[in-house]
Design a protein around this motif. Structure first.
Motif, PDB file in Angstrom:
ATOM      1  N   LYS A  82       4.651 -21.722   2.449  1.00 50.74           N
ATOM      2  CA  LYS A  82       4.201 -20.469   1.856  1.00 50.74           C
ATOM      3  C   LYS A  82       5.322 -19.913   0.988  1.00 50.74           C
ATOM      4  CE  LYS A  82       1.676 -16.317   3.103  1.00 50.74           C
ATOM      5  NZ  LYS A  82       0.559 -16.569   2.194  1.00 50.74           N
ATOM      6  N   PRO A  83       5.030 -19.641  -0.285  1.00 53.90           N
ATOM      7  CA  PRO A  83       6.102 -19.179  -1.172  1.00 53.90           C
ATOM      8  C   PRO A  83       6.457 -17.719  -0.895  1.00 53.90           C
ATOM      9  CG  PRO A  83       4.034 -19.267  -2.365  1.00 53.90           C
ATOM     10  CD  PRO A  83       3.730 -19.711  -0.971  1.00 53.90           C
ATOM     11  N   CYS A  84       7.258 -17.503   0.121  1.00 57.20           N
ATOM     12  CA  CYS A  84       7.667 -16.133   0.439  1.00 57.20           C
ATOM     13  C   CYS A  84       9.022 -16.177   1.113  1.00 57.20           C
ATOM     14  CB  CYS A  84       6.640 -15.459   1.352  1.00 57.20           C
ATOM     15  SG  CYS A  84       6.531 -16.224   2.972  1.00 57.20           S
ATOM     16  N   ARG A  85       9.617 -15.021   1.295  1.00 56.10           N
ATOM     17  CA  ARG A  85      10.912 -14.922   1.935  1.00 56.10           C
ATOM     18  C   ARG A  85      10.831 -15.461   3.362  1.00 56.10           C
ATOM     19  NH1 ARG A  85      14.703 -10.418   0.802  1.00 56.10           N
ATOM     20  NH2 ARG A  85      16.385 -10.580   2.308  1.00 56.10           N
ATOM     21  N   VAL A 125      10.058  -3.834   5.073  1.00 60.60           N
ATOM     22  CA  VAL A 125      11.215  -4.081   5.943  1.00 60.60           C
ATOM     23  C   VAL A 125      11.750  -5.491   5.705  1.00 60.60           C
ATOM     24  CG1 VAL A 125      11.912  -4.417   8.355  1.00 60.60           C
ATOM     25  CG2 VAL A 125      10.548  -2.422   7.722  1.00 60.60           C
ATOM     26  N   HIS A 126      10.833  -6.461   5.602  1.00 69.57           N
ATOM     27  CA  HIS A 126      11.193  -7.865   5.411  1.00 69.57           C
ATOM     28  C   HIS A 126      11.943  -8.062   4.097  1.00 69.57           C
ATOM     29  CE1 HIS A 126      10.915 -12.127   6.019  1.00 69.57           C
ATOM     30  NE2 HIS A 126      10.023 -12.351   5.075  1.00 69.57           N
ATOM     31  N   GLN A 127      11.502  -7.342   3.066  1.00 67.38           N
ATOM     32  CA  GLN A 127      12.134  -7.467   1.751  1.00 67.38           C
ATOM     33  C   GLN A 127      13.419  -6.646   1.667  1.00 67.38           C
ATOM     34  OE1 GLN A 127      11.134  -9.566  -0.504  1.00 67.38           O
ATOM     35  NE2 GLN A 127       9.234 -10.174   0.500  1.00 67.38           N
ATOM     36  N   GLY A 128      13.700  -5.876   2.713  1.00 63.87           N
ATOM     37  CA  GLY A 128      14.914  -5.063   2.703  1.00 63.87           C
ATOM     38  C   GLY A 128      14.772  -3.785   1.893  1.00 63.87           C
ATOM     39  N   ARG A 129      13.543  -3.466   1.483  1.00 67.01           N
ATOM     40  CA  ARG A 129      13.361  -2.274   0.650  1.00 67.01           C
ATOM     41  C   ARG A 129      13.171  -1.014   1.479  1.00 67.01           C
ATOM     42  NH1 ARG A 129       9.822  -5.863  -2.940  1.00 67.01           N
ATOM     43  NH2 ARG A 129       8.189  -5.289  -1.473  1.00 67.01           N
ATOM     44  N   ALA A 130      12.547  -1.131   2.669  1.00 63.02           N
ATOM     45  CA  ALA A 130      12.430   0.040   3.544  1.00 63.02           C
ATOM     46  C   ALA A 130      13.764   0.189   4.254  1.00 63.02           C
ATOM     47  CB  ALA A 130      11.304  -0.144   4.549  1.00 63.02           C
ATOM     48  N   ARG A 137       0.861  -3.701   7.384  1.00 54.20           N
ATOM     49  CA  ARG A 137       1.183  -4.654   6.318  1.00 54.20           C
ATOM     50  C   ARG A 137       2.270  -4.080   5.405  1.00 54.20           C
ATOM     51  NH1 ARG A 137      -3.914  -4.692   3.275  1.00 54.20           N
ATOM     52  NH2 ARG A 137      -3.017  -2.931   2.178  1.00 54.20           N
ATOM     53  N   ARG A 138       2.100  -2.811   5.061  1.00 52.91           N
ATOM     54  CA  ARG A 138       3.035  -2.177   4.130  1.00 52.91           C
ATOM     55  C   ARG A 138       4.441  -2.100   4.742  1.00 52.91           C
ATOM     56  NH1 ARG A 138       3.151   4.218   3.059  1.00 52.91           N
ATOM     57  NH2 ARG A 138       4.764   4.302   1.466  1.00 52.91           N
ATOM     58  N   HIS A 181       0.061 -11.134   8.597  1.00 57.76           N
ATOM     59  CA  HIS A 181       0.198 -12.298   7.720  1.00 57.76           C
ATOM     60  C   HIS A 181       0.117 -11.891   6.254  1.00 57.76           C
ATOM     61  CE1 HIS A 181      -0.877 -15.482  10.962  1.00 57.76           C
ATOM     62  NE2 HIS A 181      -0.035 -14.576  11.384  1.00 57.76           N
ATOM     63  N   LYS A 182      -0.690 -10.874   5.981  1.00 55.26           N
ATOM     64  CA  LYS A 182      -0.849 -10.444   4.584  1.00 55.26           C
ATOM     65  C   LYS A 182       0.443  -9.861   4.028  1.00 55.26           C
ATOM     66  CE  LYS A 182      -5.791  -9.627   4.346  1.00 55.26           C
ATOM     67  NZ  LYS A 182      -6.802  -8.613   4.633  1.00 55.26           N
ATOM     68  N   ALA A 183       1.327  -9.417   4.934  1.00 51.83           N
ATOM     69  CA  ALA A 183       2.580  -8.819   4.476  1.00 51.83           C
ATOM     70  C   ALA A 183       3.481  -9.852   3.821  1.00 51.83           C
ATOM     71  CB  ALA A 183       3.306  -8.167   5.648  1.00 51.83           C
ATOM     72  N   LEU A 184       3.162 -11.143   3.998  1.00 51.82           N
ATOM     73  CA  LEU A 184       3.993 -12.185   3.386  1.00 51.82           C
ATOM     74  C   LEU A 184       3.688 -12.331   1.900  1.00 51.82           C
ATOM     75  CD1 LEU A 184       3.735 -14.793   6.264  1.00 51.82           C
ATOM     76  CD2 LEU A 184       5.752 -13.460   5.637  1.00 51.82           C
ATOM     77  N   ASP A 185       2.514 -11.863   1.481  1.00 48.75           N
ATOM     78  CA  ASP A 185       2.176 -11.900   0.056  1.00 48.75           C
ATOM     79  C   ASP A 185       2.608 -10.589  -0.579  1.00 48.75           C
ATOM     80  OD1 ASP A 185       0.843 -14.368   0.393  1.00 48.75           O
ATOM     81  OD2 ASP A 185      -0.890 -13.293   1.204  1.00 48.75           O
ATOM     82  N   PRO A 186       2.874 -10.627  -1.895  1.00 42.95           N
ATOM     83  CA  PRO A 186       3.164  -9.353  -2.561  1.00 42.95           C
ATOM     84  C   PRO A 186       1.937  -8.448  -2.474  1.00 42.95           C
ATOM     85  CG  PRO A 186       3.608 -11.228  -4.011  1.00 42.95           C
ATOM     86  CD  PRO A 186       2.900 -11.770  -2.808  1.00 42.95           C
ATOM     87  N   SER A 187       2.165  -7.169  -2.588  1.00 47.85           N
ATOM     88  CA  SER A 187       1.051  -6.229  -2.508  1.00 47.85           C
ATOM     89  C   SER A 187       0.031  -6.520  -3.602  1.00 47.85           C
ATOM     90  CB  SER A 187       1.567  -4.802  -2.672  1.00 47.85           C
ATOM     91  OG  SER A 187       0.468  -3.920  -2.757  1.00 47.85           O
ATOM     92  N   ALA A 188      -1.247  -6.363  -3.258  1.00 48.47           N
ATOM     93  CA  ALA A 188      -2.297  -6.479  -4.273  1.00 48.47           C
ATOM     94  C   ALA A 188      -2.089  -5.382  -5.315  1.00 48.47           C
ATOM     95  CB  ALA A 188      -3.655  -6.325  -3.602  1.00 48.47           C
ATOM     96  N   GLN A 189      -2.563  -5.647  -6.530  1.00 42.26           N
ATOM     97  CA  GLN A 189      -2.435  -4.651  -7.592  1.00 42.26           C
ATOM     98  C   GLN A 189      -3.799  -4.031  -7.853  1.00 42.26           C
ATOM     99  OE1 GLN A 189       0.475  -4.374 -10.046  1.00 42.26           O
ATOM    100  NE2 GLN A 189       1.643  -5.294  -8.403  1.00 42.26           N
ATOM    101  N   ALA A 190      -3.799  -2.819  -8.303  1.00 41.97           N
ATOM    102  CA  ALA A 190      -5.060  -2.185  -8.675  1.00 41.97           C
ATOM    103  C   ALA A 190      -4.777  -1.180  -9.777  1.00 41.97           C
ATOM    104  CB  ALA A 190      -5.679  -1.485  -7.470  1.00 41.97           C
ATOM    105  N   VAL A 191      -5.829  -0.829 -10.488  1.00 43.60           N
ATOM    106  CA  VAL A 191      -5.660   0.193 -11.525  1.00 43.60           C
ATOM    107  C   VAL A 191      -5.576   1.545 -10.835  1.00 43.60           C
ATOM    108  CG1 VAL A 191      -6.683   1.285 -13.549  1.00 43.60           C
ATOM    109  CG2 VAL A 191      -6.899  -1.184 -13.204  1.00 43.60           C
TER     110      VAL A 191
END
Ligand SMILES: [Zn+2]
Length: 516
Positions: free
Chosen positions: A68-71, A289-294, A283-284, A103-113
């Motif tokens: 899976k292409p993720c951290r 936290v995983h990405q180190g941003r929180a 998920r958020r 599991h969804k937290a491993l993907d980047p957040s979905a985008q929306a308008v």
């Protein structure tokens, strides 16, 4: 020959399974991968890599399907999972399951308008009330989708899209899960409202945090001594150093009111984590936290198993609290595991309490933990005098339960005109009814639990099943009249003794039997 990946799945398995790595696939420990297990394809984690055993007969191994292409999970996290499983005798896979909460937290957040208020600077006049409501909402919240804004403003979605066309709202492609506002460690004037002792205590903690190495400190201070203010200073230092901060609090303290002190100290809402969260919130937080941003997480015990990227400080507030112990599934004590996590991360852990656990106090007194004591605040109530009475040295008379020092204490209090409270964790008159003729103990039907004599109601009751019957006058076994004897004290029996000892005192029994 193909390399072997040992893959752990988040299910009740004690160890990872071997898989062949297809040519061209690069894997390392911590990577998330899909692999077949039984008839399913599951997401697991590469636990370790191994060279194929060249001497043995080649084994027919299933292949890893996809990385899976993720951290990846950090080495530190893998070690923490291993330790937790070993120390608490839990299956390794079940501990991984506690970690892989989304599991969804491993993907980047979905985008929306998303729609926000267009900052034109000019005052817009002549708007319909519906449009005004949308504009007010779009101004102060994270940009919302058409449906969300419309629902909040109680308008139809066409009102929102119409406003975008009219140039009142701007449209942007944005992540559905917004990042957390970064906490600002310098938003409050430092030492603004700290006492001299709080300042020296916080400086001791700040030194530990600055060292960026494993340290444990017991922050030991009575209620109202300002422990929170002190450990928040340590948290600010960890944030200034770029690390992440985890503040564990008892589940019951995770209320809006309880969290306000953290938002106030950092000018931003911390990420929250607890067991009752919905999927989207989970998920958020996990992803950030995983990405180190929180940078700042306030959570209940399970927050300890979030995949922090760079943990600088863990605080266990009310470290003595029993809610840190998980009693089902993987059984662990988050206070103890927090110390291990900090050790693996090379971070500081602060255990804070007004009534530290004996374990922590012993570690502090032995010098294993730094012991930072906050004296009581000025004007606080004086601490009560506590005395232990050894009942072997002060044996009460037969069928009596109050020792001489206790009777003296009550007598003194009554003489002063004060009240006295005798506390006992047994309802009724006696916890056991025994026949003096044949030794029979009265039991609840179909169980092994003893019947409790309740003299106030004249009944024999089972406190487990709720069974009750009138107190028999003869032994049900040998039929001897008047042979049944109460054994041991309940509150009614102690009250009877107190009535004899202090005949002039007004006396009340309070238990769930007397208070509705
Ligand atoms: Zn009997």
């Amino acid at each position: 020959m193909k390399k072997i990946a040992k893959i752990l799945f988040p299910v009740a398995v004690p160890e990872p399974f071997d898989y062949a790595v297809p040519a061209g696939m690069k894997l390392a420990a911590g990577d998330f991968v899909y692999a077949p297990i039984g008839k399913q394809v599951k997401l697991g984690v590469v636990w370790d890599m191994a060279e194929p055993d060249s001497d043995a007969k080649p084994r027919k191994l299933k292949e890893v399907l996809e990385r899976k292409p993720c951290r990846a999970l950090s080495r530190e996290m893998l070690k923490f999972i291993s330790f937790t499983a070993r120390y608490n005798c839990a299956p390794l896979g079940m501990v991984l399951r506690m970690v892989m909460r989304s599991h969804k937290a491993l993907d980047p957040s979905a985008q929306a308008v998303m729609y926000t208020k267009k900052d034109t600077g000019a005052h817009v006049s002549g708007l319909s009330p519906a449009r005004q409501r949308v504009l007010a909402l779009a101004g102060d919240a994270w940009p919302g989708r058409v449906s969300e804004l419309a629902k909040l403003a109680r308008v139809s979605p066409s009102v929102v899209s119409g406003m975008a066309k009219a140039g009142l709202l701007s449209q942007n492609e944005l992540p559905v899960d917004p990042p957390f506002d970064p906490p600002n460690p310098d938003i409050q004037e430092r030492k603004f409202n700290l006492s001299p002792r709080q300042i020296t205590a916080s400086e001791e903690l700040i030194e530990l945090v600055k060292a960026r190495a494993f340290h444990v400190a017991l922050l030991d201070g009575v209620t109202g001594s300002g422990k929170t203010e002190v450990y928040l200073e340590a948290a600010k230092q960890a944030l200034r150093d770029g690390g992440q901060v985890l503040i564990l609090v008892p589940e019951i303290a995770l209320t809006q009111a309880g969290l306000r002190r953290f938002s106030a100290a950092f000018g931003a809402e911390p990420a929250q984590w607890h067991s009752q969260m919905g999927d989207a919130a989970r998920r958020r937080v996990w992803r950030e936290v995983h990405q180190g941003r929180a940078k700042l997480v306030v959570g209940a015990r399970s927050a300890l198993y979030l995949p922090f990227a760079d943990l600088g400080l863990i605080v266990v507030d009310e470290e003595h609290d029993t809610s840190y112990k998980q009693e089902e599934g993987v059984i662990y004590n988050a206070r103890d595991m927090a110390v291990v996590r900090a050790k693996l991360a090379g971070a500081t852990v602060v255990l804070a309490s007004a009534t530290p656990s004996l374990e922590s106090l012993t570690n502090a007194r032995n010098g294993r933990y730094a012991h930072i004591v906050l004296p009581e605040r000025p004007g606080a109530a004086i601490m009560p005098e506590v005395a232990l009475v050894d009942m072997k040295d002060h044996k009460p008379d037969k069928d009596c339960y109050l020792s001489e020092p206790l009777v003296e204490g009550v007598r003194e209090a009554l003489a002063r005109g004060d009240q006295a409270l005798l506390y006992l964790n047994r309802r009724g008159y006696a916890p056991l009814i025994m026949c003096r003729a044949c030794g029979e103990r009265l039991k609840s039907p179909d169980t092994d639990s003893w019947l409790v004599e309740h003299r106030r109601t004249g009944r024999a009751m089972c406190h487990h099943t709720g069974f009750s019957m009138p107190m028999p006058s003869a032994c049900p076994h040998c039929k001897t009249e008047g042979s049944l004897h109460p054994v041991g004290p309940g509150v009614e029996r102690v009250a009877e003794e107190a009535k004899r000892l202090f005949p002039d005192a007004r006396l009340e029994i309070l238990s769930s039997d007397t208070a509705g």
